[in-house]
Motif scaffolding. Sequence first.
Motif, PDB file in Angstrom:
ATOM      1  N   LEU A  70       0.813  -1.223   0.000  1.00 50.39           N
ATOM      2  CA  LEU A  70       0.000   0.000   0.000  1.00 50.39           C
ATOM      3  C   LEU A  70       0.848   1.275   0.000  1.00 50.39           C
ATOM      4  O   LEU A  70       0.554   2.198  -0.775  1.00 50.39           O
ATOM      5  N   PRO A  71       1.903   1.393   0.820  1.00 53.29           N
ATOM      6  CA  PRO A  71       2.722   2.609   0.735  1.00 53.29           C
ATOM      7  C   PRO A  71       3.460   2.757  -0.597  1.00 53.29           C
ATOM      8  O   PRO A  71       3.854   3.870  -0.959  1.00 53.29           O
ATOM      9  N   GLU A  72       3.636   1.656  -1.340  1.00 57.52           N
ATOM     10  CA  GLU A  72       4.281   1.746  -2.648  1.00 57.52           C
ATOM     11  C   GLU A  72       3.368   2.369  -3.694  1.00 57.52           C
ATOM     12  O   GLU A  72       3.848   2.880  -4.716  1.00 57.52           O
ATOM     13  N   LEU A  73       2.066   2.331  -3.462  1.00 55.97           N
ATOM     14  CA  LEU A  73       1.134   2.888  -4.447  1.00 55.97           C
ATOM     15  C   LEU A  73       1.292   4.391  -4.569  1.00 55.97           C
ATOM     16  O   LEU A  73       1.101   4.956  -5.652  1.00 55.97           O
ATOM     17  N   ASP A  74       1.620   5.062  -3.464  1.00 54.73           N
ATOM     18  CA  ASP A  74       1.818   6.513  -3.479  1.00 54.73           C
ATOM     19  C   ASP A  74       2.553   6.917  -2.204  1.00 54.73           C
ATOM     20  O   ASP A  74       2.322   6.337  -1.143  1.00 54.73           O
ATOM     21  N   ARG A  75       3.417   7.914  -2.319  1.00 53.95           N
ATOM     22  CA  ARG A  75       4.230   8.333  -1.174  1.00 53.95           C
ATOM     23  C   ARG A  75       3.392   8.915  -0.041  1.00 53.95           C
ATOM     24  O   ARG A  75       3.869   9.028   1.088  1.00 53.95           O
ATOM     25  N   ARG A  76       2.135   9.297  -0.302  1.00 52.63           N
ATOM     26  CA  ARG A  76       1.288   9.870   0.744  1.00 52.63           C
ATOM     27  C   ARG A  76       0.598   8.805   1.584  1.00 52.63           C
ATOM     28  O   ARG A  76      -0.150   9.140   2.517  1.00 52.63           O
ATOM     29  N   LEU A  77       0.800   7.533   1.262  1.00 54.39           N
ATOM     30  CA  LEU A  77       0.147   6.446   1.977  1.00 54.39           C
ATOM     31  C   LEU A  77       1.129   5.789   2.954  1.00 54.39           C
ATOM     32  O   LEU A  77       2.299   5.592   2.635  1.00 54.39           O
ATOM     33  N   ALA A  78       0.621   5.461   4.133  1.00 52.21           N
ATOM     34  CA  ALA A  78       1.432   4.778   5.137  1.00 52.21           C
ATOM     35  C   ALA A  78       0.597   3.689   5.801  1.00 52.21           C
ATOM     36  O   ALA A  78      -0.624   3.839   5.955  1.00 52.21           O
ATOM     37  N   TRP A  79       1.245   2.603   6.203  1.00 48.08           N
ATOM     38  CA  TRP A  79       0.567   1.461   6.808  1.00 48.08           C
ATOM     39  C   TRP A  79       1.172   1.175   8.169  1.00 48.08           C
ATOM     40  O   TRP A  79       2.391   1.113   8.320  1.00 48.08           O
ATOM     41  N   ASP A  80       0.319   0.998   9.164  1.00 50.26           N
ATOM     42  CA  ASP A  80       0.817   0.668  10.495  1.00 50.26           C
ATOM     43  C   ASP A  80      -0.255  -0.098  11.256  1.00 50.26           C
ATOM     44  O   ASP A  80      -1.351   0.426  11.496  1.00 50.26           O
ATOM     45  N   ALA A  81       0.061  -1.334  11.605  1.00 44.98           N
ATOM     46  CA  ALA A  81      -0.785  -2.160  12.469  1.00 44.98           C
ATOM     47  C   ALA A  81      -2.241  -2.188  12.016  1.00 44.98           C
ATOM     48  O   ALA A  81      -3.162  -1.989  12.803  1.00 44.98           O
ATOM     49  N   GLY A  82      -2.455  -2.444  10.736  1.00 45.62           N
ATOM     50  CA  GLY A  82      -3.810  -2.592  10.236  1.00 45.62           C
ATOM     51  C   GLY A  82      -4.532  -1.306   9.903  1.00 45.62           C
ATOM     52  O   GLY A  82      -5.740  -1.323   9.637  1.00 45.62           O
ATOM     53  N   THR A  83      -3.827  -0.180   9.884  1.00 53.27           N
ATOM     54  CA  THR A  83      -4.440   1.106   9.546  1.00 53.27           C
ATOM     55  C   THR A  83      -3.689   1.738   8.387  1.00 53.27           C
ATOM     56  O   THR A  83      -2.462   1.876   8.416  1.00 53.27           O
ATOM     57  N   LEU A  84      -4.432   2.103   7.341  1.00 53.26           N
ATOM     58  CA  LEU A  84      -3.871   2.827   6.207  1.00 53.26           C
ATOM     59  C   LEU A  84      -4.134   4.313   6.423  1.00 53.26           C
ATOM     60  O   LEU A  84      -5.283   4.723   6.593  1.00 53.26           O
ATOM     61  N   THR A  85      -3.070   5.093   6.420  1.00 61.87           N
ATOM     62  CA  THR A  85      -3.182   6.537   6.628  1.00 61.87           C
ATOM     63  C   THR A  85      -2.760   7.256   5.355  1.00 61.87           C
ATOM     64  O   THR A  85      -1.720   6.944   4.768  1.00 61.87           O
ATOM     65  N   ALA A  86      -3.573   8.200   4.920  1.00 60.12           N
ATOM     66  CA  ALA A  86      -3.268   9.021   3.748  1.00 60.12           C
ATOM     67  C   ALA A  86      -3.169  10.474   4.184  1.00 60.12           C
ATOM     68  O   ALA A  86      -4.041  10.980   4.912  1.00 60.12           O
ATOM     69  N   GLN A  87      -2.116  11.139   3.749  1.00 56.77           N
ATOM     70  CA  GLN A  87      -1.918  12.534   4.111  1.00 56.77           C
ATOM     71  C   GLN A  87      -2.504  13.428   3.018  1.00 56.77           C
ATOM     72  O   GLN A  87      -1.963  13.544   1.926  1.00 56.77           O
ATOM     73  N   TRP A  88      -3.665  14.022   3.314  1.00 56.29           N
ATOM     74  CA  TRP A  88      -4.235  15.032   2.435  1.00 56.29           C
ATOM     75  C   TRP A  88      -5.193  15.892   3.250  1.00 56.29           C
ATOM     76  O   TRP A  88      -5.392  15.666   4.436  1.00 56.29           O
ATOM     77  N   ARG A  89      -5.784  16.858   2.589  1.00 51.40           N
ATOM     78  CA  ARG A  89      -6.648  17.799   3.304  1.00 51.40           C
ATOM     79  C   ARG A  89      -7.862  17.101   3.898  1.00 51.40           C
ATOM     80  O   ARG A  89      -8.455  16.242   3.284  1.00 51.40           O
ATOM     81  N   GLY A  90      -8.245  17.560   5.096  1.00 51.46           N
ATOM     82  CA  GLY A  90      -9.427  17.013   5.742  1.00 51.46           C
ATOM     83  C   GLY A  90      -9.090  15.815   6.601  1.00 51.46           C
ATOM     84  O   GLY A  90      -8.039  15.186   6.470  1.00 51.46           O
ATOM     85  N   ARG A  91      -9.978  15.497   7.502  1.00 56.84           N
ATOM     86  CA  ARG A  91      -9.777  14.348   8.377  1.00 56.84           C
ATOM     87  C   ARG A  91     -11.012  13.454   8.305  1.00 56.84           C
ATOM     88  O   ARG A  91     -12.140  13.915   8.407  1.00 56.84           O
ATOM     89  N   HIS A  92     -10.751  12.180   8.118  1.00 53.46           N
ATOM     90  CA  HIS A  92     -11.849  11.234   8.058  1.00 53.46           C
ATOM     91  C   HIS A  92     -11.337   9.886   8.521  1.00 53.46           C
ATOM     92  O   HIS A  92     -10.254   9.455   8.126  1.00 53.46           O
TER      93      HIS A  92
END
Length: 326
Positions: free
Chosen positions: A177-199
């Motif tokens: 998943l982090p290889e798909l785009d540099r804004r994606l990160a994976w940690d302990a079953g949670t995918l985090t994307a850095q962009w505007r807004g929080r959800h």
Amino acid sequence: MPFQLHFGESDLLRCRFAVSPLWETQEAVRTLKRRERHGYHPAWLRGVREARAGLDLEAVWLLMPPRGHSPDFLGPPPLGPAATFDEEIAAVRAADPEAARDDMAKALAETPGAAESATGRRLLAEPARAVAELADAMEAAWHALVEPYWPRLRALLEADVTYHSRRLAEVGLGALLPELDRRLAWDAGTLTAQWRGRHVRHLDGRGLVLMPSVFSWPDVISGYDPPWQPTLVYPARGLAGLWSAPADRAPDALARLLGRNRAAVLAALAEPATTSALAERLALAPSSVSAHLSALRAAGLLGSRRYGHQVLYERTPLGTALATGD
């Protein structure tokens, strides 16, 4: 602020790749209005200049705010890995009018004054008619903006899926998943994307559709409320050469060995592709390309595998060594 997707154990088993001609059509329409994307598609914009003049996209554009919600029913996740446009637009036409009205109202609320405009009021007042009107507009956009280029676009998208499917087998979902785009990160079953807004969203056993896109480039997009499966749209690999790449020129030595056209077919398969995509790329008849593929496969230079309704051809290690002189 981050956007987070929380995976349960069952979600890890329900992740899949897909390619969507309807999504590309929706994003092609959006790209016409978003000047920040124009630099990625100059040749396409020149090519569709006359065709776009005959399109009425006012209602569709009104439902496409620069940020925030766009109607899910206009571009739902594809049902299979390689759904056709006809299959996808049929799903749009079958949308429930009342659910579509709520979806449109949510999108119109993202743009001040949109719901009160004449077009916005008309869409909300007659949702069944609006669904048909919007589906007609999307179908016209497909024929004018995307269908002429679909063999080339599909080849790039399918090559992306092939590449990342291999990576999934090699490194697993958490590393992929982090290889798909540099804004994606994976940690302990949670995918985090850095962009505007929080959800924050829990997948709750529905899994995730992973979908490469050309016209969404360079954005990462996540969305879809129930009943649709959550989807992550990411920038497809290889955009830099999509519109400007000339027909592949095979090395002279390889052409003398195999013949010019057969060598060109082998050289063109740096990424997996279908017969129709190769024919369009090399300006050869599909029947001729098919014959060359059969001969190359019989010689052990190519392999093939089925992807949805298509058959993808790819070079074997021997074919790669011959094509590259390695």
